[in-house]
Design a protein around this motif. Structure first.
Motif, PDB file in Angstrom:
ATOM      1  N   VAL A 229       0.718  -1.301  -0.035  1.00  0.00           N
ATOM      2  CA  VAL A 229       0.150   0.116  -0.068  1.00  0.00           C
ATOM      3  C   VAL A 229       0.837   1.149   0.044  1.00  0.00           C
ATOM      4  O   VAL A 229       0.830   2.076  -0.777  1.00  0.00           O
ATOM      5  N   ALA A 230       1.818   1.152   0.674  1.00  0.00           N
ATOM      6  CA  ALA A 230       2.775   2.279   0.805  1.00  0.00           C
ATOM      7  C   ALA A 230       3.676   2.808  -0.407  1.00  0.00           C
ATOM      8  O   ALA A 230       3.391   3.780  -0.918  1.00  0.00           O
ATOM      9  N   GLU A 231       3.744   1.621  -1.249  1.00  0.00           N
ATOM     10  CA  GLU A 231       4.648   1.811  -2.418  1.00  0.00           C
ATOM     11  C   GLU A 231       3.382   2.278  -3.479  1.00  0.00           C
ATOM     12  O   GLU A 231       3.914   3.247  -4.233  1.00  0.00           O
ATOM     13  N   ARG A 232       2.353   1.961  -3.434  1.00  0.00           N
ATOM     14  CA  ARG A 232       1.371   2.165  -4.471  1.00  0.00           C
ATOM     15  C   ARG A 232       0.958   3.687  -4.417  1.00  0.00           C
ATOM     16  O   ARG A 232       0.697   4.592  -5.037  1.00  0.00           O
ATOM     17  N   GLN A 233       0.944   3.937  -2.715  1.00  0.00           N
ATOM     18  CA  GLN A 233       0.822   5.535  -2.518  1.00  0.00           C
ATOM     19  C   GLN A 233       1.597   6.464  -3.003  1.00  0.00           C
ATOM     20  O   GLN A 233       1.454   7.549  -3.586  1.00  0.00           O
ATOM     21  N   ALA A 234       2.887   6.036  -2.729  1.00  0.00           N
ATOM     22  CA  ALA A 234       3.954   6.862  -3.279  1.00  0.00           C
ATOM     23  C   ALA A 234       4.184   7.010  -4.472  1.00  0.00           C
ATOM     24  O   ALA A 234       4.381   8.524  -5.126  1.00  0.00           O
ATOM     25  N   ALA A 235       3.654   5.883  -5.344  1.00  0.00           N
ATOM     26  CA  ALA A 235       3.648   5.965  -6.885  1.00  0.00           C
ATOM     27  C   ALA A 235       2.360   6.919  -7.126  1.00  0.00           C
ATOM     28  O   ALA A 235       2.817   7.935  -8.125  1.00  0.00           O
ATOM     29  N   LEU A 236       1.461   6.825  -6.544  1.00  0.00           N
ATOM     30  CA  LEU A 236       0.231   7.730  -6.882  1.00  0.00           C
ATOM     31  C   LEU A 236       0.432   9.278  -6.479  1.00  0.00           C
ATOM     32  O   LEU A 236       0.025  10.213  -7.490  1.00  0.00           O
ATOM     33  N   ILE A 237       0.823   9.287  -5.356  1.00  0.00           N
ATOM     34  CA  ILE A 237       1.183  10.993  -5.231  1.00  0.00           C
ATOM     35  C   ILE A 237       2.120  11.684  -6.141  1.00  0.00           C
ATOM     36  O   ILE A 237       2.190  12.734  -6.385  1.00  0.00           O
ATOM     37  N   ALA A 238       3.271  10.850  -6.470  1.00  0.00           N
ATOM     38  CA  ALA A 238       4.178  11.366  -7.632  1.00  0.00           C
ATOM     39  C   ALA A 238       3.532  11.723  -8.847  1.00  0.00           C
ATOM     40  O   ALA A 238       3.471  12.696  -9.196  1.00  0.00           O
ATOM     41  N   ARG A 239       2.612  10.946  -9.200  1.00  0.00           N
ATOM     42  CA  ARG A 239       1.709  11.170 -10.356  1.00  0.00           C
ATOM     43  C   ARG A 239       0.789  12.287 -10.065  1.00  0.00           C
ATOM     44  O   ARG A 239       0.568  13.070 -11.291  1.00  0.00           O
TER      45      ARG A 239
END
Length: 487
Positions: A229-239
């Motif tokens: 979840v942390a990795e997906r959120q990091a990727a999402l917020i970067a986008r």
């Protein structure tokens, strides 16, 4: 398609197998005069639905909540959340989950009605929604999909023929939203606060099965879930940051476990680049300002870690240590994703030590010159730097010299770099003034403006002549742009 179901529904209900404290069975409240005003035909077809049938009166009845689709078992989900930092017991106060549609590709997609009437979680609200905010979610969520940013999507907007009383009297509507799921950080917080370890574990097992099945075979599946979840959120917020998107209300109940963008309330896109930009009328302290979004995402992941803590290890101290490792990794993960995206926006292949400084120095120039965020990268992509407000300044000339030198050192040619930039810098975004124009026209029952905008946003990297006019920033105004939740 089964003869008994000409509309194409294949609904299942795996969420309803969770402990009963996590939901309440409800029925949508019928409306006076349902009228389908927006219908996402490509999405309907991707879900395996019969778009020809649902585009008419049958669809209007279902998408308004007047008639249940074949196999529906409606429920409202319970969850909690930190709203502007304060923990609150929440739940679907105006949303009803009809079920999970099994799409032809095998994916399981939630079908939810938003604005379908009161539920046990309404907290005194009327459970209804106004047309404008539901159309805003339709526009922005489909724009995010076009940009390639993970997002919930909008299947339909149905006018109810009934008024909604907010600060003024507004036309009512129901949004039909699709999502990989509606599991939120706040769902886990609810299970931890009002259930117990068994409820949290049941929810975590469900999240693993639905979104991260590879984690089920891991030695530490719940730690795997937190990391994923942390990795997906990091990727999402970067986008989000790369696109200039401001969510506006990043409460923990608005953070999806799946890694999709969810709950488009007072959201908007940057025009002038300023990290402290806030559009939401209710964010008076700037907690969810554009530049704060990476920090808030990490804060939200920490709240998920707290809820999962009893599952991470039998000894609390060791569980805390494991959680802290995940949390400490969040910021570097985000920075790496952001820098990767910024390199693409600048047409850079490979990696050099000065790339971060090159990107951040450009942003500093943009902030100093009050440059338009999307417009700046669009001009660089089209090699129209002379149109930029900082063009002609010594500072920009020095930056441009560094940028050209960096590109000359890479093995890719100019054409490859140009194509990378075109794939990474949209020609058009849902400009705030264009969204407002579309919403104002829709209130007069003129949807032509909205349809033109949606057509341009469907492929924002196309750089077509039709997108040219919609790419222009708004005229200068002494009034700050404000958005509202619509709740």
């Amino acid at each position: 398609m089964k003869p008994s179901d000409p509309q194409g529904w294949k609904l299942q209900h795996s969420y309803a197998e969770l402990p009963e404290g996590l939901f309440t069975r409800v029925t949508p409240s019928p409306v006076r005069a349902p009228k389908l005003v927006m219908f996402n035909r490509p999405l309907a077809e991707a879900l395996g639905l019969n778009a020809d049938v649902l585009a008419g009166e049958e669809g209007a009845a279902i998408f308004a909540g007047n008639q249940l689709p074949e196999g529906a078992e409606p429920l409202a989900q319970a969850y909690a959340g930190h709203q502007f930092g304060y923990f609150t017991k929440l739940g679907d106060g105006r949303a009803v989950l009809l079920g999970e549609q099994l799409a032809p590709d095998g994916t399981r997609i939630d079908i939810q009605l938003k604005g379908a009437g009161r539920t046990p979680y309404s907290r005194g609200g009327d459970g209804r929604a106004a047309l404008g905010p539901m159309l805003r979610e339709y526009i922005i969520s489909e724009a995010m999909h076009g940009l390639g940013i993970p997002t919930t999507r909008s299947l339909a907007v149905t006018a109810t023929g009934e008024p909604v009383i907010r600060e003024t009297t507004l036309p009512g509507a129901v949004l039909t939203r699709t999502a990989a799921s509606h599991l939120r950080v706040g769902t886990f917080q609810y299970a931890a606060a009002y259930g117990g370890k068994d409820e949290v574990q049941a929810l975590a097992d469900y999240a693993l099965r639905r979104h991260y099945p590879e984690g089920l075979t891991q030695e530490a599946p719940y730690l795997y879930l937190l990391k994923a979840v942390a990795e997906r959120q990091a990727a999402l917020i970067a986008r989000w940051m790369l696109a200039g998107f401001i969510h506006g209300v990043m409460n923990t109940d608005n953070m999806a476990i799946s890694g999709e963008t969810i709950d488009y309330g007072p959201c908007a896109f940057l025009d002038t680049y300023r990290p402290d930009t806030v559009f939401s009328s209710i964010d008076r302290q700037g907690r969810y300002a554009y530049g704060n979004q990476p920090y808030i995402a990490g804060w939200n992941v920490a709240r998920l870690a707290e809820a999962l803590l009893p599952l991470l290890h039998e000894h609390e101290e060791e569980g805390v240590r494991l959680a802290e490792e995940v949390l400490h990794a969040f910021s570097p993960q985000y920075e790496a994703r952001w820098l990767e995206g910024m390199r693409a926006k600048l047409g850079l292949f490979g990696a050099e030590a000065e790339d971060e400084a090159l990107a951040k120095d450009l942003l500093a120039l943009m902030a100093e010159q009050q440059a338009d965020y999307t417009g700046t990268f669009r001009a660089l992509t089209l090699r129209q730097q002379e149109r930029l407000p900082m063009s002609g300044t010594e500072a920009f000339a020095a930056w441009e010299s560094r940028w050209r030198a960096r590109r000359e050192r890479q093995h890719a040619d100019d054409e490859a770099a140009a194509q990378l930039m075109r794939r990474s810098n949209p020609a058009v975004i849902p400009r705030n003034h264009r969204v407002e124009e579309a919403l104002e026209a829709a209130e007069r029952e003129d949807y032509s403006v909205l349809h033109r905008l949606l057509a341009a946003l469907a492929d924002p990297y196309a750089y077509t002549p039709e997108q040219e006019a919609l790419a222009e920033p708004p005229a200068p105004s002494s009034c700050a742009y404000r958005t509202y939740c619509g709740t």
